[in-house]
Motif scaffolding. Structure first.
Motif, PDB file in Angstrom:
ATOM      1  N   ALA A 289      61.637 101.645 -18.904  1.00  0.00           N
ATOM      2  CA  ALA A 289      62.915 101.929 -19.543  1.00  0.00           C
ATOM      3  C   ALA A 289      64.041 101.440 -18.647  1.00  0.00           C
ATOM      4  O   ALA A 289      63.997 101.631 -17.430  1.00  0.00           O
ATOM      5  N   ALA A 290      65.034 100.809 -19.264  1.00  0.00           N
ATOM      6  CA  ALA A 290      66.148 100.271 -18.476  1.00  0.00           C
ATOM      7  C   ALA A 290      67.369 100.066 -19.354  1.00  0.00           C
ATOM      8  O   ALA A 290      67.272 100.062 -20.586  1.00  0.00           O
ATOM      9  N   THR A 291      68.488  99.866 -18.693  1.00  0.00           N
ATOM     10  CA  THR A 291      69.688  99.484 -19.411  1.00  0.00           C
ATOM     11  C   THR A 291      69.445  98.099 -20.010  1.00  0.00           C
ATOM     12  O   THR A 291      68.650  97.320 -19.485  1.00  0.00           O
ATOM     13  N   PRO A 292      70.100  97.785 -21.128  1.00  0.00           N
ATOM     14  CA  PRO A 292      69.851  96.494 -21.774  1.00  0.00           C
ATOM     15  C   PRO A 292      70.051  95.289 -20.852  1.00  0.00           C
ATOM     16  O   PRO A 292      69.331  94.309 -20.958  1.00  0.00           O
ATOM     17  N   GLY A 293      70.988  95.376 -19.936  1.00  0.00           N
ATOM     18  CA  GLY A 293      71.287  94.237 -19.073  1.00  0.00           C
ATOM     19  C   GLY A 293      70.231  93.872 -18.055  1.00  0.00           C
ATOM     20  O   GLY A 293      70.207  92.742 -17.571  1.00  0.00           O
ATOM     21  N   ILE A 294      69.349  94.795 -17.714  1.00  0.00           N
ATOM     22  CA  ILE A 294      68.338  94.482 -16.701  1.00  0.00           C
ATOM     23  C   ILE A 294      66.911  94.674 -17.200  1.00  0.00           C
ATOM     24  O   ILE A 294      65.967  94.469 -16.440  1.00  0.00           O
ATOM     25  N   SER A 295      66.722  95.022 -18.450  1.00  0.00           N
ATOM     26  CA  SER A 295      65.381  95.345 -18.935  1.00  0.00           C
ATOM     27  C   SER A 295      64.405  94.178 -18.791  1.00  0.00           C
ATOM     28  O   SER A 295      63.276  94.378 -18.318  1.00  0.00           O
TER      29      SER A 295
END
Length: 106
Positions: A80-86
């Protein structure tokens, strides 16, 4: 995405620092709140992550299985990650898995 999450990801690559807060659900909730940029649980059970996955998804996080497919209750891992680093995080984990698979320990 601003530079901060990308810089923290670069720091992880350089120093290999990972912290588990004791609960996958808490990690996912903190991701939703913005306290974390990512949460990686490589071995999980649905009851460990289900509530946190819902919370993080509702907050806009990208939740994937280890192969990059959409996370389901049958997933082997919870990435799981923020969209910018997924995608960068998924690639980093893939490189780490490949390096581990090719290394020999005696």
């Amino acid at each position: 995405m601003g530079p901060a999450p990308r810089q923290r990801l670069a720091h992880l690559v350089e120093h290999g620092r990972v912290r588990m807060n004791g609960s996958a659900a808490v990690d996912l909730s903190w991701l939703a709140e913005g306290k974390l940029d990512a949460s990686v649980t490589l071995a999980n059970h649905p009851w460990d992550v289900a509530a946190g996955v819902v919370i993080a998804r509702e907050a806009g996080a990208i939740i994937m299985d280890q192969d990059g497919s959409e996370h389901t209750l049958g997933s082997r891992a919870t990435i799981a990650a923020t969209p910018g680093i997924s995608r960068e995080l998924l690639a980093l984990l893939g490189r780490a898995e490949a390096a581990t698979a090719t290394s020999t320990t005696w």
